[in-house]
Design a protein around this motif. Structure first.
Motif, short mmCIF file in Angstrom:
data_model
loop_
_atom_site.label_atom_id
_atom_site.label_comp_id
_atom_site.label_asym_id
_atom_site.label_seq_id
_atom_site.Cartn_x
_atom_site.Cartn_y
_atom_site.Cartn_z
N SER A 278 65.34 81.15 78.01
CA SER A 278 65.54 79.85 78.68
C SER A 278 66.22 78.90 77.72
O SER A 278 66.23 79.11 76.49
N THR A 279 66.76 77.81 78.28
CA THR A 279 67.38 76.74 77.50
C THR A 279 66.81 75.41 77.96
O THR A 279 66.72 75.15 79.17
N ASN A 280 66.42 74.57 77.01
CA ASN A 280 65.89 73.24 77.32
C ASN A 280 66.73 72.16 76.64
O ASN A 280 67.04 72.25 75.45
N ASN A 281 67.10 71.16 77.44
CA ASN A 281 67.83 70.00 76.94
C ASN A 281 66.83 68.86 76.79
O ASN A 281 66.25 68.40 77.79
N ILE A 282 66.60 68.40 75.55
CA ILE A 282 65.56 67.41 75.26
C ILE A 282 66.23 66.13 74.78
O ILE A 282 66.99 66.14 73.79
N ARG A 291 63.21 66.14 79.60
CA ARG A 291 63.27 67.51 79.13
C ARG A 291 63.63 68.36 80.34
O ARG A 291 62.85 68.49 81.28
N GLU A 292 64.81 68.94 80.28
CA GLU A 292 65.32 69.68 81.43
C GLU A 292 65.61 71.12 81.04
O GLU A 292 66.31 71.39 80.05
N ARG A 293 65.05 72.04 81.81
CA ARG A 293 65.37 73.45 81.64
C ARG A 293 66.49 73.80 82.61
O ARG A 293 66.39 73.55 83.81
#
Length: 345
Positions: A278-282, A291-293
């Motif tokens: 997964s990738t998370n944008n924090i 915080r968006e996955r």
């Protein structure tokens, strides 16, 4: 006789401690506990009982003789002189009777040494050799490992927007390492395993990752201050390679030699491949905390090579991706290079 009595006392103490506490150990091998041999304890206890019986018998005879001596009404100086002579005579008699028991201290010590090495009482050379061969077989195991490294994105082209605004980046990884030594005395072994890796890109200058209408990724500028802007991607990693151990051969006895594959100075090289989890944008800052996955065009697959230099449980490593960090044409040609420290790798 004095030397044997001292050794006997030590063995009795050892036996008594093991009997009462059940936790006396001899750490001759790492992480393996050994106690006093049951055969040794039985022989020592039997010997101690015989000695005590001899002492009690002679003590009664000596007390009877001293009572006769006391009845003679000698003056104190003469009585003490005669008493000392009686004590010396009985002491010599006790020593002689103990000597006649024929206790083989050397044999008992040998049995304890064997038990300490093998955790078993063995009675023949064939049994000893079989136990040693099992105990010192080639290393084949899994060990948990942990590593952390600083990461940079290499690029043989002109700096792109990510290169100009990238702050600190890191790679955290842990998992299981599989060790397979090719033979008991071999320097070489196969390494593999399964790991979980989290790669984090920290972005400076109030920039953050965003996506346009076509889902292409770019760096956008926030009009207020950002305290945190990072993109974190997790991967499942599988390595495969070889390790060379420089440790010297050791002797286990019975003409059996072995090499401690996981101790000493080692070098290793491996390739690795991974699949994205997964990738998370924090993003955090003034009037924003999110915080968006999602899909930020981070490459779903990674592959590369690693070189490691180790001493016992601690390592320094360098790993380099052969593929781009982002897929397609997103921040083109940026490839991860990680330099760091590892434990148990």
């Amino acid at each position: 006789m004095i030397k044997k009595m001292i050794m006997m006392g030590l063995l009795c103490l050892l036996s008594g401690t093991a009997y009462s506490q059940k936790n006396l150990t001899l750490n001759l091998q790492p992480k393996e506990d050994t106690e006093v041999s049951p055969i040794v304890k039985e022989k020592v206890d039997e010997y101690a009982r015989k000695i005590d019986s001899i002492i009690q018998e002679e003590k009664k005879l000596m007390e009877a003789e001293l009572m006769i001596l006391q009845a003679k009404n000698l003056d104190k100086a003469e009585f003490d002189k005669q008493k000392a002579l009686v004590a010396d005579r009985f002491s010599e008699k006790i020593d002689q009777r103990i000597e006649e028991l024929g206790f083989d201290l050397d044999s008992v010590i040998q049995k304890q040494v064997r038990y300490s090495l093998l955790n078993s009482d063995v009675t023949s050379n064939e049994e000893i050799k079989e136990k040693l061969l099992r105990k010192f077989r080639p290393t084949k195991n899994f060990t948990a490992y942990f590593s952390y490294g600083a990461m940079i994105l290499t690029n043989d082209k002109a700096d792109n927007d990510l290169d100009k605004n990238l702050g600190y980046a890191g790679n955290l990884e842990f998992g299981l390492k599989f060790n397979y030594q090719f033979s008991r005395t071999s320097h070489w072994g196969l390494i593999s395993g399964l790991g979980f890796s989290w790669r984090t890109l920290n972005i400076d200058n109030n920039r953050f990752f965003a996506k346009d209408m076509n889902s292409d990724v770019y760096l956008s500028t926030y009009d207020k201050n950002l305290s945190k802007s990072k993109l974190r991607t997790g991967y499942v990693i599988v390595p495969l390679g070889l390790q060379y151990n420089f440790s010297k051969l050791k002797s286990a006895g019975m003409d059996i030699q072995y090499r401690d594959y996981q101790k000493g100075f080692k070098v290793g090289a491996n390739v690795y491949g991974g699949v994205r989890m997964s990738t998370n944008n924090i993003i955090k800052g003034e009037e924003i905390s999110q915080r968006e996955r999602g899909n930020y065009q981070v490459n779903p697959f990674i592959y590369g090579a690693q070189f490691t230099v180790s001493y016992s449980d601690f390592s320094i490593f360098v790993k380099k991706d052969f593929g781009n960090f982002f897929k397609d044409n997103q921040f083109e040609n940026d490839k991860a290079l990680v330099i760091g420290l590892a434990y148990k790798w």
